[in-house]
Design a protein around this motif. Structure first.
Motif, PDB file in Angstrom:
ATOM      1  N   UNK A   1      17.036   0.515  -2.462  1.00  0.00           N
ATOM      2  CA  UNK A   1      17.091   1.021  -1.511  1.00  0.00           C
ATOM      3  C   UNK A   1      16.008   1.372  -1.400  1.00  0.00           C
ATOM      4  N   UNK A   2      15.399   1.338   0.180  1.00  0.00           N
ATOM      5  CA  UNK A   2      13.998   2.624   0.571  1.00  0.00           C
ATOM      6  C   UNK A   2      14.712   3.206   1.675  1.00  0.00           C
ATOM      7  N   UNK A   3      14.477   4.619   1.858  1.00  0.00           N
ATOM      8  CA  UNK A   3      14.591   5.434   2.903  1.00  0.00           C
ATOM      9  C   UNK A   3      14.485   4.553   4.237  1.00  0.00           C
ATOM     10  N   UNK A   4      15.109   5.398   4.851  1.00  0.00           N
ATOM     11  CA  UNK A   4      15.336   4.668   6.750  1.00  0.00           C
ATOM     12  C   UNK A   4      14.509   3.940   7.448  1.00  0.00           C
ATOM     13  N   UNK A   5      13.362   5.158   7.188  1.00  0.00           N
ATOM     14  CA  UNK A   5      11.839   4.859   8.061  1.00  0.00           C
ATOM     15  C   UNK A   5      11.077   3.658   7.621  1.00  0.00           C
ATOM     16  N   UNK A   6      10.873   3.615   6.343  1.00  0.00           N
ATOM     17  CA  UNK A   6      10.264   2.321   5.246  1.00  0.00           C
ATOM     18  C   UNK A   6      11.386   1.558   5.138  1.00  0.00           C
ATOM     19  N   UNK A   7      12.717   1.604   5.038  1.00  0.00           N
ATOM     20  CA  UNK A   7      13.874  -0.124   5.517  1.00  0.00           C
ATOM     21  C   UNK A   7      13.121  -1.072   6.896  1.00  0.00           C
ATOM     22  N   UNK A   8      12.778   0.613   8.064  1.00  0.00           N
ATOM     23  CA  UNK A   8      12.822  -0.719   9.935  1.00  0.00           C
ATOM     24  C   UNK A   8      11.153  -0.777   9.595  1.00  0.00           C
TER      25      UNK A   8
ATOM     26  N   UNK B   1       0.367  -1.166   0.033  1.00  0.00           N
ATOM     27  CA  UNK B   1       0.452   0.132   0.185  1.00  0.00           C
ATOM     28  C   UNK B   1       1.212   1.181  -0.202  1.00  0.00           C
ATOM     29  N   UNK B   2       2.154   1.147   0.714  1.00  0.00           N
ATOM     30  CA  UNK B   2       2.668   2.776   1.396  1.00  0.00           C
ATOM     31  C   UNK B   2       4.008   1.716   1.360  1.00  0.00           C
ATOM     32  N   UNK B   3       5.381   1.907   1.479  1.00  0.00           N
ATOM     33  CA  UNK B   3       6.841   1.968   1.564  1.00  0.00           C
ATOM     34  C   UNK B   3       6.434   1.598   2.944  1.00  0.00           C
TER      35      UNK B   3
END
Length: 468
Positions: A102-109, A77-79
Motif C-alpha cells: 500500500x502507498x500513502x494516500x497522496x502517492x496512491x492518487x 523516481x519517487x512515489x
C-alpha cells in the motif's frame, strides 16, 4: 467510475475472465540501496545480471527463492512522481497489475493519475497499436480527483489532436454544448452576422472570411448560481492560415492546435463542474477560422472592438488577441472575482520558455504566487513573465487607439499580454496563459501531439479560493 475512457487502465475489481493479477513491487531511486540489502542473494545476482537500475520506467521480474518468476519489480523516481507512473503504464506488458504494498494516500492518487495519463492515445482515426496494462486502483487513492484530472486531460488532448477538417467553429461549439448538457449548464452560441448585431465586431472581422461554411461564433457557457464569479476565456482559432499575412507551409502545419486555449478552457470547466465547486462559472470562447478570401480583413485595416477601442491591424497573423479582446471586455463587464484567459498566442513565448512551460502573466501578485506554488505542487509548472508597462508604447498607432502588434521585434509575448490587458477592467484579478498546446516529442504520459498545460495548477487555485 472506470467506464470512462480516461480510466479504462484502472480496475475496480479483477474481471472473472482476466488472468491472475501480477504483483507490482515498487522501488524508488532513493530506496534502491535499502532494497538491495533486503533482497535475497539469488535476487541480487539476478538484478546484477539483468543490469537493472532504479530509474524511471525500468522493470524486471524478480525470481522467487525456488527460481521461478515472482514479483515484478518496477522503478519510480519517487512515489509521487507522475511521470514515473505514466512511464510504467506505457512500458509494462499488457496484463492486470496490483501494487505489492500500500502507498500513502497522496502517492496512491498520483500513481492512479499517472497511470491513467500514461494510457492516453488518440484513436479517432486508427485503433490503438497495442493493449495497455491495467492497474487495480491503489488503496486510498482519491478516485474523484483522478477522474476529474484524467478526463479533462483527455478532452483537451482529443480536441487539439482533431484535424481542423473535423473540428471547426461549429464542432467546437458542439463540444461546449455537450459539456453543458452533461453538467446541466446553459450554453448560448452567437453565429455569423448576429455577432455584429450583438457587438462582437473583432470576432466577426477575424472569422468572416471563412463564412458561410465556417462562420465565426461566440460560445457562452454558464454554470452555478452562487459563490465567487470565475470566468474562463479560451482562444478558439480552429485553423490559422495567418490570413492575408499568410504563413509559410511549415508555419501552418500545426495550426489545427490554434484552438488549444479553447480546449483548455473547456477542460478546466469540466473539472470545476465535475467537482461541483461552489462558484459561478462562465466560459467565453470566440471560435473562428482565420481564412483567406475576398472578405479577409487586411493589414492596416482599423477594427472596432466590443470595448469601443479601435485597433489598427499591423499583422493579420496576430488574430488571436483580436478575438480575445472582445471576450475579455465582455467578461470584465461582470467584474468577476477571477478572470483567466488561455491561448496559443505567441511564438515569442516558445522561444523564451520552450514547449513545456506556459508563460504566465498576472496583474495580482498574490494570485501569481498561488499559481506558481500550485504548479510546483501538481507537477504542472508555469513560468511568470512581466507585464512591463514601458513596452505598451510599442503598441501605439497613429490612426487608431492601438495596434495589434508591436512596432519592433522584441518581447512579443509581453506586448501581446499588454494588448490584452487594455481590455481587462481595472481591479479585475486577471491571469493570461500563453501556452503551446503541443508536445513535439513523446514523453511519459505526454505523447507527441496535443498537450495540456496548467490544468491541475489552475484547478487547485480555483478550488482553494472557492473552499472546494
Amino acid at each position: 467510475m472506470t467506464e470512462t475512457r480516461a480510466l479504462t487502465a484502472l480496475l475496480d475489481t479483477v474481471p472473472g475472465e482476466s488472468r491472475a493479477l501480477r504483483r507490482l513491487q515498487i522501488v524508488t531511486a532513493d530506496g534502491w540501496e535499502h532494497f538491495l540489502e533486503a533482497a535475497s542473494p539469488a535476487q541480487r545476482a539476478w538484478l546484477e545480471a539483468a543490469g537493472f537500475q532504479a530509474k524511471r520506467g525500468r522493470w524486471t521480474l524478480l525470481p522467487e527463492n525456488d527460481g521461478t518468476p515472482g514479483t515484478l519489480l518496477a522503478a519510480v523516481e519517487s512515489l509521487e512522481d507522475l511521470d514515473s507512473w505514466s512511464a510504467l503504464a506505457a512500458s509494462l506488458p499488457a496484463g492486470d497489475y496490483a501494487l505489492f504494498e500500500a502507498l500513502p494516500a497522496a502517492a496512491a492518487t498520483r500513481a492512479a493519475l499517472g497511470w491513467a495519463l500514461g494510457g492516453y492515445a488518440f484513436t479517432r482515426y486508427r485503433k490503438a497499436s497495442h493493449a495497455r496494462p491495467r492497474l487495480l486502483w491503489p488503496e486510498g487513492a482519491d478516485r474523484a480527483a483522478v477522474a476529474r484530472a484524467a478526463e479533462a486531460t483527455y478532452l483537451v488532448r482529443d480536441l487539439i489532436n482533431t484535424p481542423a477538417g473535423d473540428l471547426g467553429p461549429a464542432e467546437l461549439a458542439e463540444a461546449a454544448q455537450g459539456l453543458a448538457r452533461r453538467y446541466e449548464a446553459t450554453c448560448r452560441v452567437i453565429v455569423g452576422e448576429t455577432l455584429l448585431e450583438e457587438n462582437w465586431p473583432a470576432v466577426h472581422a477575424v472569422g468572416r472570411a471563412a463564412s458561410p461554411a465556417r462562420a465565426p461564433r461566440l460560445i457562452d457557457l454558464r454554470w452555478g448560481t452562487q459563490g465567487p464569479k470565475v470566468t474562463l476565456v479560451g482562444k478558439g482559432v480552429c485553423f490559422d492560415t495567418g490570413g492575408l499575412d499568410l504563413k509559410p507551409s511549415s508555419g501552418m502545419l500545426l495550426m489545427k492546435k490554434d484552438m488549444g486555449g479553447a480546449a483548455h478552457a473547456l477542460g478546466l470547466a469540466q473539472m470545476i463542474m465535475a467537482a461541483e465547486l461552489p462558484l459561478q462559472l462562465r466560459v467565453l470562447v470566440p471560435a473562428v477560422e482565420n481564412a483567406v478570401s475576398g472578405d479577409s480583413f487586411r493589414p492596416m485595416d482599423v477594427l472596432a472592438t466590443r470595448k469601443g477601442l479601435s485597433v489598427e491591424v499591423g499583422n493579420t497573423d496576430a488574430e488571436g488577441r483580436l478575438i480575445l479582446c472582445d471576450a475579455l471586455a465582455e467578461a470584465s463587464e461582470e467584474a468577476p472575482d477571477l478572470l483567466v484567459d488561455m491561448a496559443t498566442l505567441t511564438g515569442a513565448a516558445r522561444v523564451a520558455l520552450g514547449p513545456d512551460l506556459p508563460a504566465l502573466f498576472c496583474n495580482d501578485e498574490g494570485l501569481a504566487a498561488e499559481l506558481l506554488q500550485a504548479g510546483e505542487a501538481e507537477a504542472d509548472p508555469l513560468w511568470r513573465l512581466p507585464l512591463h508597462k514601458p513596452y505598451a508604447a510599442w503598441l501605439d498607432s497613429k490612426v487608431a487607439d492601438l495596434n495589434n502588434v508591436s512596432s519592433g521585434p522584441f518581447a512579443g509575448a509581453i506586448t501581446a499580454a499588454l494588448f490584452l490587458e487594455r481590455f481587462v477592467a481595472p481591479g479585475v484579478p486577471w491571469v493570461h496563459l500563453d501556452l503551446f498546446g503541443w508536445n513535439p516529442n513523446d514523453k511519459p504520459g505526454r505523447p507527441k501531439g496535443g498537450a495540456d498545460f496548467a490544468l491541475r495548477a489552475l484547478y487547485r487555485v480555483i478550488a482553494a479560493r472557492c473552499g472546494g
